[in-house]
Design a protein around this motif. Structure first.
Motif, PDB file in Angstrom:
ATOM      1  N   GLY A   6       0.792  -1.222   0.000  1.00  0.00           N
ATOM      2  CA  GLY A   6       0.000   0.000   0.000  1.00  0.00           C
ATOM      3  C   GLY A   6       0.823   1.269   0.000  1.00  0.00           C
ATOM      4  N   ARG A   7       1.955   1.261   0.714  1.00  0.00           N
ATOM      5  CA  ARG A   7       2.747   2.489   0.846  1.00  0.00           C
ATOM      6  C   ARG A   7       3.744   2.686  -0.282  1.00  0.00           C
ATOM      7  N   VAL A  60       4.707   1.591  12.004  1.00  0.00           N
ATOM      8  CA  VAL A  60       4.298   1.913  10.629  1.00  0.00           C
ATOM      9  C   VAL A  60       3.586   3.259  10.565  1.00  0.00           C
ATOM     10  N   TRP A  61       2.669   3.509  11.474  1.00  0.00           N
ATOM     11  CA  TRP A  61       1.937   4.779  11.453  1.00  0.00           C
ATOM     12  C   TRP A  61       2.857   5.955  11.725  1.00  0.00           C
ATOM     13  N   TRP A  62       3.803   5.784  12.638  1.00  0.00           N
ATOM     14  CA  TRP A  62       4.725   6.874  12.951  1.00  0.00           C
ATOM     15  C   TRP A  62       5.601   7.198  11.744  1.00  0.00           C
ATOM     16  N   LEU A  63       6.109   6.172  11.076  1.00  0.00           N
ATOM     17  CA  LEU A  63       6.986   6.397   9.927  1.00  0.00           C
ATOM     18  C   LEU A  63       6.226   7.002   8.751  1.00  0.00           C
ATOM     19  N   THR A  64       5.017   6.538   8.497  1.00  0.00           N
ATOM     20  CA  THR A  64       4.256   7.066   7.369  1.00  0.00           C
ATOM     21  C   THR A  64       3.818   8.516   7.592  1.00  0.00           C
ATOM     22  N   GLY A  65       3.809   8.948   8.839  1.00  0.00           N
ATOM     23  CA  GLY A  65       3.482  10.334   9.130  1.00  0.00           C
ATOM     24  C   GLY A  65       4.684  11.255   9.110  1.00  0.00           C
ATOM     25  N   GLY A  70       7.693   8.754   5.148  1.00  0.00           N
ATOM     26  CA  GLY A  70       6.411   8.309   4.627  1.00  0.00           C
ATOM     27  C   GLY A  70       6.023   9.064   3.366  1.00  0.00           C
ATOM     28  N   ARG A  71       6.318  10.364   3.339  1.00  0.00           N
ATOM     29  CA  ARG A  71       6.039  11.150   2.144  1.00  0.00           C
ATOM     30  C   ARG A  71       6.950  10.749   0.989  1.00  0.00           C
ATOM     31  N   VAL A  72       8.181  10.351   1.318  1.00  0.00           N
ATOM     32  CA  VAL A  72       9.089   9.863   0.280  1.00  0.00           C
ATOM     33  C   VAL A  72       8.563   8.556  -0.301  1.00  0.00           C
ATOM     34  N   TRP A  73       8.110   7.644   0.559  1.00  0.00           N
ATOM     35  CA  TRP A  73       7.520   6.394   0.075  1.00  0.00           C
ATOM     36  C   TRP A  73       6.354   6.676  -0.863  1.00  0.00           C
ATOM     37  N   GLN A  74       5.540   7.633  -0.482  1.00  0.00           N
ATOM     38  CA  GLN A  74       4.378   7.979  -1.294  1.00  0.00           C
ATOM     39  C   GLN A  74       4.804   8.556  -2.635  1.00  0.00           C
ATOM     40  N   ALA A  75       5.821   9.389  -2.636  1.00  0.00           N
ATOM     41  CA  ALA A  75       6.322   9.964  -3.881  1.00  0.00           C
ATOM     42  C   ALA A  75       6.881   8.883  -4.792  1.00  0.00           C
ATOM     43  N   HIS A 129      -1.500  14.132  -5.827  1.00  0.00           N
ATOM     44  CA  HIS A 129      -0.672  14.282  -7.024  1.00  0.00           C
ATOM     45  C   HIS A 129       0.806  14.320  -6.630  1.00  0.00           C
ATOM     46  N   PRO A 130       1.705  13.704  -7.447  1.00  0.00           N
ATOM     47  CA  PRO A 130       3.142  13.701  -7.131  1.00  0.00           C
ATOM     48  C   PRO A 130       3.714  15.088  -6.914  1.00  0.00           C
ATOM     49  N   ASP A 131       3.221  16.087  -7.666  1.00  0.00           N
ATOM     50  CA  ASP A 131       3.753  17.448  -7.480  1.00  0.00           C
ATOM     51  C   ASP A 131       3.456  17.950  -6.075  1.00  0.00           C
ATOM     52  N   ARG A 132       2.274  17.604  -5.546  1.00  0.00           N
ATOM     53  CA  ARG A 132       1.929  18.026  -4.205  1.00  0.00           C
ATOM     54  C   ARG A 132       2.809  17.341  -3.173  1.00  0.00           C
ATOM     55  N   VAL A 133       3.033  16.028  -3.389  1.00  0.00           N
ATOM     56  CA  VAL A 133       3.898  15.276  -2.481  1.00  0.00           C
ATOM     57  C   VAL A 133       5.313  15.825  -2.537  1.00  0.00           C
ATOM     58  N   ALA A 134       5.796  16.105  -3.742  1.00  0.00           N
ATOM     59  CA  ALA A 134       7.176  16.568  -3.908  1.00  0.00           C
ATOM     60  C   ALA A 134       7.393  17.897  -3.201  1.00  0.00           C
ATOM     61  N   SER A 135       6.380  18.750  -3.203  1.00  0.00           N
ATOM     62  CA  SER A 135       6.528  20.051  -2.564  1.00  0.00           C
ATOM     63  C   SER A 135       6.630  19.948  -1.050  1.00  0.00           C
ATOM     64  N   GLU A 136       6.207  18.790  -0.514  1.00  0.00           N
ATOM     65  CA  GLU A 136       6.230  18.610   0.938  1.00  0.00           C
ATOM     66  C   GLU A 136       7.501  17.908   1.424  1.00  0.00           C
ATOM     67  N   LEU A 137       8.324  17.419   0.490  1.00  0.00           N
ATOM     68  CA  LEU A 137       9.521  16.683   0.888  1.00  0.00           C
ATOM     69  C   LEU A 137      10.615  17.603   1.388  1.00  0.00           C
TER      70      LEU A 137
END
Length: 377
Positions: A62-63, A190-195, A199-204, A369-377
């Motif tokens: 999932g991640r 898992v919840w701590w890391l994904t937050g 976690g944002r890198v995994w999502q990207a 969207h990846p652009d949104r995720v990327a802006s948060e990294l």
């Protein structure tokens, strides 16, 4: 306000789970007796255990969007390594458990590095096939070495090396506490890391691996870290499985075991916080209770064309799974949002407006969207 309510949900769920061993509530069709009886607590312990295993598996599926067909291998490594350490090396349970988890981490590091190389050359299909090959090799090794692994019979738990608190029917409640502790640890990690940022890198990486590389990230390193963590948590779950089921069984080495975890994740909702937990609990309950339905008098009285398929628990489970997938896209975790939207029948314009506000990819309403995720990294 909504954030505070969401933060209270895990506390409320934990409070309910902590109270179950003291409850005399009877739920016909779900438990054979009261909730606090040994049989019911044993089933609940299995539900919590598989919920934890599903959360660990969802870390990959999932991640990161990596479908592994070999996750059962690490559960088997944990169970068999701990049992062999107690049986042959005469180590106490605590030492044997630590050794089993370390072995699981080491093997997942080695096999993860090899498997993830397949992602770069053959894509996710190559990753799935390589993990399947490793799992099949492990299953064959266990089945064809009866002197060491017990073969098809498996290995019974070496009770002389296990604390008395985990042995015997009267101590089933302690196995329940152990399974609950495992679930809490897995969810917490898992919840701590994904937050966090990782976690944002995994999502990207899941959304667009090439874009993540352009941003200067190293997908292989992050994927390998998640793979090793999932394998380590799986090995720890194998030790718990050994204690809850009182033995190491070759069933934990099969592909069916991994497929069951995959079904749990999809059933509950992959990539969500509560989805794998809900899927793990529901699947385990159905897997143990549909057998009674299949052998019931009502099914036996049906015509052969209906009686034969309905007498197979896996057929019933498969039908229910298909119905849930079609009726609740996104899994059970998405059901509250769908109900709030009136079953998803709201105006299309409002849906597109909401997706645009959240920066969501068209056609994938739960994925930013990846652009949104990327802006948060």
């Amino acid at each position: 306000m909504k954030r505070h309510v969401k933060n209270l949900i895990p506390i409320a769920v934990l409070a309910v789970l902590l109270s179950l061993p003291y409850s005399t509530l009877s739920i016909p069709g779900v438990f054979d007796g009261a909730v606090n009886t040994p049989g019911s607590l044993q089933l609940l312990a299995l539900c919590l255990l598989f919920a934890g295993l599903a959360v660990g598996y969802d870390l990959l599926f999932g991640r990161l969007g990596l479908m592994s067909f070999g996750h059962a291998l690490y559960v088997a490594i944990g169970a068999y390594s701990a049992e062999l350490a107690m049986k042959d090396m005469h180590l106490p349970l605590a030492t044997a458990a630590v050794l089993a988890i370390v072995i699981g981490a080491a093997v997942s590091t080695l096999l993860g590095a090899v498997s993830l190389k397949g992602v770069g050359k053959l894509g996710t299909v190559g990753f799935a096939m390589v993990t399947l090959a490793f799992a099949q090799a492990g299953s064959i090794l266990v089945g064809r070495d009866p002197k060491t692994t017990g073969g098809e019979e498996g290995l019974p738990l070496s009770t002389e090396k296990v604390p008395a608190a985990f042995v015997g029917v009267v101590n089933t409640v302690n196995l329940y506490w152990l399974a609950l502790a495992y679930l809490v640890v897995v969810c917490g990690v898992v919840w701590w890391l994904t937050g966090r940022r990782i976690g944002r890198v995994w999502q990207a990486i899941r959304d667009n691996e090439r874009r993540a590389e352009v941003l200067g990230l190293n997908p292989f390193r992050y994927q390998l870290g998640a793979f090793v963590l999932a394998g380590t948590l799986g090995a720890a779950g194998g030790v718990v499985h050994l204690l809850v089921t009182a033995g190491a069984t070759p069933e934990t080495t099969t592909t069916d075991f991994t497929l069951a975890l995959l079904v749990m994740v999809v059933l509950g909702g992959s990539g969500t916080r509560w989805g794998p937990v809900l899927g793990g609990v529901l699947y385990t309950l159905l897997d143990h209770r549909l057998g009674a339905v299949a052998t019931s008098d009502s099914v036996a009285s049906l015509p052969a064309v209906l009686r034969i398929p309905l007498s197979q628990p896996l057929v019933l489970l498969g039908v229910l799974f298909v119905l849930v997938v079609y009726a609740v896209p996104g899994g059970l975790a998405a059901l509250p949002n769908r109900l709030r939207r009136g079953g998803g029948a709201g105006p299309r314009r409002r849906q597109r407006s909401e997706q645009h506000r959240l920066g969501v990819v068209e056609g994938e309403p739960n994925r930013p969207h990846p652009d949104r995720v990327a802006s948060e990294l």
